[in-house]
Design an enzyme around this catalytic site. Structure first.
Site, PDB file in Angstrom:
ATOM      1  N   LEU A  63       0.850  -1.185   0.000  1.00  0.00           N
ATOM      2  CA  LEU A  63       0.000   0.000   0.000  1.00  0.00           C
ATOM      3  C   LEU A  63       0.885   1.234   0.000  1.00  0.00           C
ATOM      4  O   LEU A  63       1.831   1.319   0.787  1.00  0.00           O
ATOM      5  CB  LEU A  63      -0.902   0.036   1.236  1.00  0.00           C
ATOM      6  CG  LEU A  63      -2.158  -0.824   1.243  1.00  0.00           C
ATOM      7  CD1 LEU A  63      -2.724  -0.912   2.651  1.00  0.00           C
ATOM      8  CD2 LEU A  63      -3.201  -0.263   0.288  1.00  0.00           C
ATOM      9  N   SER A  64       0.581   2.194  -0.874  1.00  0.00           N
ATOM     10  CA  SER A  64       1.314   3.460  -0.860  1.00  0.00           C
ATOM     11  C   SER A  64       0.866   4.304   0.334  1.00  0.00           C
ATOM     12  O   SER A  64      -0.156   4.030   0.967  1.00  0.00           O
ATOM     13  CB  SER A  64       1.071   4.228  -2.163  1.00  0.00           C
ATOM     14  OG  SER A  64       1.637   3.550  -3.266  1.00  0.00           O
ATOM     15  N   ALA A  65       1.624   5.339   0.630  1.00  0.00           N
ATOM     16  CA  ALA A  65       1.280   6.241   1.728  1.00  0.00           C
ATOM     17  C   ALA A  65      -0.023   6.978   1.424  1.00  0.00           C
ATOM     18  O   ALA A  65      -0.325   7.284   0.263  1.00  0.00           O
ATOM     19  CB  ALA A  65       2.415   7.237   1.952  1.00  0.00           C
TER      20      ALA A  65
END
Length: 383
Positions: A63-65
């Site tokens: 998951l990206s930020a």
């Protein structure tokens, strides 16, 4: 990548922080972020990190930020009915948020390299559809994921209104990405360490805007054996003929929504205050409440001052009302605890909205219809 905003105690507080930092700027994007709890896309043992503005990876799951997803959603300029392609769709978190905006007549496709990640994404999608009350606040464009390398998409595949790539793109791959776009479409991708927005303004014309500096792992290049023919990745059909049942369900649900509630923003959840500070205050208050109750009890045994006519000063009615008022305020320690805790939350800016009632669901269940038809209108969701 991340850490641009403070961590939140829950999903809503994280989004409040993203709004304050101007990463979330539009109502549509805010509603989509509030509708889906980011922690639901984490493995259970890592949920404590879900509301930090940090990327997360475990094996192939990534998951990206939150600040990156916010900028991506804003840059895509999503509207109902558009077609969307997510290259490196991962857990499906972004695709699900996009689907809430695209609505029932949009197109929502994803390409993912790893089979285990696709299985994980479908598990999370099913969990959202079956358990989230937010689902009924939107008409959802359900994402469809296919396995393959996004650099090997079949040439005959259609073009999309919106495209996002979740891995670092090299300059020599830029034209390939651009050709996935319709004229007027928007492509968002990490290009040369910058999150970049590319708009196709004509058949051979483009506008490019750099958004923020980012750091993404590069796209995985296709692997071919010698003299082997590359295996093209077939995307799902761009538009499928909907069944009459599906169209009827969409129409009925939209009609019912208009009668039960306006669109409005999503209600925010109550924050759970379980910290040591609140427990300590409650303990202190419990002691003071007992002392106050003793005082009220003893004061009733001590005669009040009298006037010259041996009557108690003031009127009996006033004193009785005052005593009754004291009893109401101090007589129930539990009620006092709740009132003080509520006041502390208000002073601290905490959210006091109760969990929202799912009005659409209640309305459907109350209709004089056969149970199978009610379940169909609810997408066979059981709660």
């Amino acid at each position: 990548m991340g850490g641009a905003v403070s961590a939140g105690e829950d999903n809503d507080e994280l989004i409040d922080n993203l709004k304050e930092a101007q990463y979330i700027r539009s109502d549509l994007v805010e509603q989509a972020f509030r509708a889906i709890d980011r922690a639901d896309y984490y493995l259970e043992e890592f949920r404590d990190n879900a509301y930090k503005d940090l990327a997360w990876r475990h094996g192939n799951i990534h998951l990206s930020a939150p600040c990156i997803y916010s900028e991506v959603m804003e840059a895509l300029d999503l509207q109902p009915g558009l077609s969307f392609l997510n290259l490196g769709s991962g857990t499906g978190y972004l695709s699900t948020m996009v689907g809430l905006i695209l609505g029932p007549f949009g197109v929502n496709h994803g390409v993912e390299l790893h089979q285990d990640v696709i299985e994980y994404a479908y598990q999370k999608l099913e969990f959202f559809i079956k358990t989230s009350d937010s689902f009924d606040r939107f008409e959802f464009c359900e994402p469809c994921f296919v396995i393959g390398n996004c650099l090997e998409i079949a040439p005959e595949s259609g073009q999309y209104d919106r495209v996002y790539c979740g891995a670092g793109v090299q300059l020599e791959q830029e034209d390939y990405m651009k050709n996935l776009l319709k004229v007027g479409g928007i492509l968002v991708l990490p290009l040369e360490e910058k999150l970049t927005k590319i708009t196709r303004t004509g058949y051979n014309s483009w506008e490019t805007k750099k958004i923020i500096a980012v750091s993404f792992a590069p796209l995985v290049l296709p692997k071919h054996r010698d003299n082997s023919k590359p295996k093209a990745v077939p995307l799902p059909a761009m538009f499928e003929v909907r069944t009459l049942q599906d169209l009827a369900r969409i129409s009925i649900r939209l009609t019912l929504k208009k009668t039960v509630a306006g669109p409005g923003p999503l209600p925010r959840r109550r924050l759970a205050h379980s910290g040591e500070r609140f427990r300590r205050r409650r303990a202190q208050h419990r002691g003071s409440t007992l002392l106050s109750n003793r005082y009220v009890f003893m004061s009733r045994l001590i005669p009040g001052p009298t006037d010259n006519n041996n009557n108690r000063s003031g009127t009996d009615t006033e004193e009785e009302e005052e005593e009754e008022g004291n009893c109401r305020v101090l007589g129930d320690p539990e009620e006092e605890e709740q009132e003080e805790e509520a006041q502390e939350r208000r002073e601290g800016g905490a959210l006091l909205h109760e969990a929202p009632v799912n009005l659409l669901r209640e309305r459907i269940l109350g209709l004089p219809l056969p149970e199978p038809l009610k379940m169909y209108l609810l997408h066979y969701r059981e709660k």
